[in-house]
Scaffold this motif. Structure first.
Motif, PDB file in Angstrom:
ATOM      1  N   GLY A 170      98.589  32.841 125.283  1.00 60.88           N
ATOM      2  CA  GLY A 170      98.390  31.627 126.068  1.00 60.88           C
ATOM      3  C   GLY A 170      99.242  31.462 127.297  1.00 60.88           C
ATOM      4  N   ASP A 171     100.137  32.407 127.605  1.00 61.76           N
ATOM      5  CA  ASP A 171     100.933  32.307 128.823  1.00 61.76           C
ATOM      6  C   ASP A 171     100.059  32.523 130.057  1.00 61.76           C
ATOM      7  OD1 ASP A 171     103.163  31.939 127.282  1.00 61.76           O
ATOM      8  OD2 ASP A 171     103.811  34.027 127.356  1.00 61.76           O
ATOM      9  N   ALA A 172     100.423  31.879 131.159  1.00 59.79           N
ATOM     10  CA  ALA A 172      99.693  32.049 132.422  1.00 59.79           C
ATOM     11  C   ALA A 172     100.689  31.970 133.571  1.00 59.79           C
ATOM     12  CB  ALA A 172      98.617  30.980 132.578  1.00 59.79           C
ATOM     13  N   MET A 173     100.639  32.956 134.463  1.00 58.99           N
ATOM     14  CA  MET A 173     101.504  33.000 135.640  1.00 58.99           C
ATOM     15  C   MET A 173     100.662  33.373 136.852  1.00 58.99           C
ATOM     16  SD  MET A 173     104.765  35.215 134.245  1.00 58.99           S
ATOM     17  CE  MET A 173     105.466  34.930 132.619  1.00 58.99           C
ATOM     18  N   VAL A 174     100.778  32.591 137.910  1.00 54.60           N
ATOM     19  CA  VAL A 174     100.069  32.894 139.145  1.00 54.60           C
ATOM     20  C   VAL A 174     100.849  33.957 139.909  1.00 54.60           C
ATOM     21  CG1 VAL A 174      99.205  31.967 141.322  1.00 54.60           C
ATOM     22  CG2 VAL A 174      99.112  30.569 139.239  1.00 54.60           C
ATOM     23  N   LEU A 175     100.168  35.001 140.361  1.00 55.20           N
ATOM     24  CA  LEU A 175     100.825  36.032 141.137  1.00 55.20           C
ATOM     25  C   LEU A 175     101.093  35.530 142.545  1.00 55.20           C
ATOM     26  CD1 LEU A 175      99.778  37.658 138.697  1.00 55.20           C
ATOM     27  CD2 LEU A 175      99.369  39.572 140.244  1.00 55.20           C
ATOM     28  N   GLY A 176     102.199  35.940 143.124  1.00 57.08           N
ATOM     29  CA  GLY A 176     102.586  35.476 144.445  1.00 57.08           C
ATOM     30  C   GLY A 176     102.491  36.574 145.483  1.00 57.08           C
TER      31      GLY A 176
END
Length: 462
Positions: free
Chosen positions: A238-244
Motif C-alpha cells: 500500500g505504499d505510494a511515492m510520486v517520482l520527482g
C-alpha cells in the motif's frame, strides 16, 4: 549490559581516536543527507540539465513575424542523422534523436542521451528553420572510448504535409582515445518523420535495485511534459511515492527519480504510469512493466559488540574471531576485507538495530584495513519509509598503521577510531545501517584504487 549513557548528540559526523573501553550495548544512528549519484557509473543516463527559453528572434531581430509552417502548436519528429566526415575518419556514423517543434514558442525540444535540451528556433529566408546554438550528442564510433558529435549549425525544412522534414547539420566529430583524441569536420544529413510511437520507459538503478536504499530512475525514450502527472511507485503493501524530476528538468523531463526514502523489505514494487504521455499525447504501451522485489531484511543485531554472534558471517561481513585475530574489543568484531575490484557499486554490509524514543545518534568503533584514503565508500542509514541519510567517514590522516594478519593475509590496520553519526529526524523503531562501496572506471585511464577494508565493533545507539 545496559544501554550506554548518552554523551554525544547532534547530526554531525565526529570521528575521534579512542583508546580501550568496555563493550557497550549499542544502537544506531545516521546522517541526514540524501543519496545523490556522484559519478558516471552511478549516473548512467545524462546530466538532466535543461533550461527553458522564450520565443527566439528571427534573423532580423523581430520575434512577432509570422512563421511559414504547416501546423500550429507542437509536433514531434523522430530524427535520423547520417554523418559524413572528411578524410574517411569514422565514415559510417549515424544516430537518432527526437525533436519536438513548438511553433507557438519557437523552440525545439531535443531528446538526447537520456537528457533534454531546449533551444530557440528562427525562420530564415525561404522558410528554412534554423536551430540557434549548438548541440552535442554521444555517438557510437570505432574508437576505444567512443565519441561525440557537435552540431555548430542545424537547419531544416518541413514538407507541406507537416509529416516529415529534412535538413543538414555541420560541425565536428570527436573520437575519444586514452592517449590522443581525434576530431574532424562533419556534415550531417537529417531526415525526420512524424513520431507517432509511444514513449518507452525503463528503470535504471545505481546498484542493486533489490536493496531498499538504492537510488533509481525511470528513464523515458523521449521528453515528457513536466507539468503532467508523474509516475508513482507503489508497493503491494500500500505504499505510494510520486517520482520527482531532477532540478532543472521541471519543464520537460526524461528522467524521474525515486524519492530518497528507504523502501520496505521483501515487498514488490511497481511504477504506475497513469496519465503519463509524451509531448504529442501518446501514452506508454499498456504492457509496460516496471516492477521489482526488494531483498529480505538484514539481521537484527544486539548491542553487545557482536559477542553473541555464532555464525561465520553477519549481514555480509565476516565475523573476525579466534587466536591472534585483530578484534577491536572482546572476542568478536565484524570484518569487511579490502578488495581490488568490486565491479561497480555494491553493498558490503547491512545490519538492523532497534532504537528507543529519544535516540539521536549511532556510534561504532572501527579500523580501516589497507586504506590509502582514495576510495568511494559511504554509509546509509534510515528507518523503513523514512529519509535515507548518507555519511562518509573521514580519512585516517597521518595516523600510524599497524601490521596484522587476517586469514593468512598480511594487512595494514589504521588507527582505532570512533564514528558518531546523527539519525535522520524521522527515524523510529529500528534503523538500517549499510556500507556501500563504488569504483568508477575511466576509459583508457588507470585502474581505480582498491576499496579498503574495515573492522567494526561496539555498534550502539543513544
Amino acid at each position: 549490559m545496559g544501554r550506554r549513557v548518552a554523551h554525544l548528540f547532534g547530526a554531525a559526523l565526529l570521528v575521534l581516536a579512542v583508546g580501550c573501553r568496555s563493550k557497550p550495548l549499542q544502537e544506531l544512528d545516521g546522517g541526514t543527507g540524501v543519496i545523490i549519484p556522484s559519478d558516471a557509473m552511478i549516473h548512467p543516463i545524462g546530466d538532466g540539465g535543461v533550461s527553458d527559453v522564450g520565443p527566439a528572434p528571427d534573423a532580423s531581430g523581430a520575434i512577432d513575424a509570422p512563421w511559414n509552417v504547416t501546423f500550429a502548436g507542437r509536433r514531434s519528429f523522430l530524427m535520423m542523422s547520417a554523418v559524413q566526415t572528411e578524410g574517411g575518419i569514422a565514415s559510417s556514423i549515424s544516430h537518432t534523436f527526437t525533436m519536438t517543434l513548438d511553433t507557438d514558442r519557437r523552440i525545439a525540444i531535443i531528446g538526447k542521451d537520456g537528457d533534454t535540451e531546449v533551444v530557440p528556433v528562427e525562420q530564415q529566408t525561404g522558410g528554412v528553420l534554423h536551430v540557434v546554438g549548438t548541440l552535442l550528442f554521444g555517438v557510437s564510433v570505432p574508437a576505444a572510448c567512443g565519441g561525440s558529435l557537435l552540431y555548430s549549425a542545424l537547419s531544416f525544412t518541413i514538407d507541406p504535409s507537416g509529416a516529415a522534414l529534412s535538413g543538414v547539420g555541420r560541425g565536428t566529430l570527436m573520437l575519444s582515445d586514452p592517449v590522443v583524441g581525434t576530431s574532424t569536420t562533419a556534415t550531417m544529413m537529417l531526415t525526420g518523420v512524424r513520431d507517432t510511437e509511444p514513449p518507452i520507459l525503463t528503470l535504471s538503478a545505481a546498484g542493486d535495485i533489490a536493496d531498499p536504499w538504492t537510488p533509481f530512475w525511470v528513464v523515458s525514450s523521449e521528453p515528457l511534459p513536466g507539468q503532467q502527472v508523474r509516475p508513482v511507485l507503489r508497493s503491494t503493501t500500500g505504499d505510494a511515492m510520486v517520482l520527482g524530476a531532477p532540478t532543472g528538468m521541471e519543464t520537460f523531463v526524461r528522467v524521474m527519480a525515486k524519492p530518497a526514502r528507504l523502501l520496505r523489505y521483501s515487498d514488490e514494487y511497481r511504477v504506475t504510469l497513469d496519465g503519463v504521455t509524451d509531448l504529442d499525447g501518446n501514452a506508454p504501451p499498456p504492457t509496460t512493466s516496471l516492477t521489482f522485489t526488494t531483498r529480505a531484511p538484514p539481521p537484527l543485531v544486539a548491542e553487545d559488540g557482536f559477542e553473541s554472534v555464532t555464525d561465520a558471517t553477519l549481514g555480509g561481513a565476516q565475523v573476525l574471531s579466534g587466536a591472534g585475530a585483530p578484534t577491536i574489543e572482546g572476542a568478536r568484531s565484524l570484518y569487511i576485507p579490502p578488495a581490488t575490484s568490486i565491479g561497480g557499486r555494491v553493498t558490503q554490509i547491512a545490519l538492523r538495530l532497534p532504537i528507543l524514543s529519544g535516540d539521536t545518534v549511532l556510534h561504532f568503533s572501527y579500523r580501516s584495513v589497507n586504506s590509502d584514503d582514495a576510495f568511494g565508500v559511504y554509509f546509509v542509514v534510515a528507518s523503513v519509509g523514512g529519509t535515507i541519510g548518507t555519511v562518509t567517514l573521514p580519512p585516517d590522516g597521518a595516523g600510524a598503521t599497524t601490521p596484522a594478519t587476517i586469514g593468512g593475509t598480511q594487512v595494514q590496520l589504521g588507527p582505532l577510531m570512533t564514528a558518531t553519526i546523527g539519525l535522520p529526524g524521522d527515524a523510529h523503531g529500528e534503523v538500517v545501517l549499510a556500507r556501500l562501496a563504488a569504483q568508477s572506471y575511466g576509459c583508457g585511464g588507470p585502474a581505480p584504487p582498491p576499496v579498503p577494508g574495515l573492522i567494526i565493533d561496539d555498534l550502539y545507539a543513544e
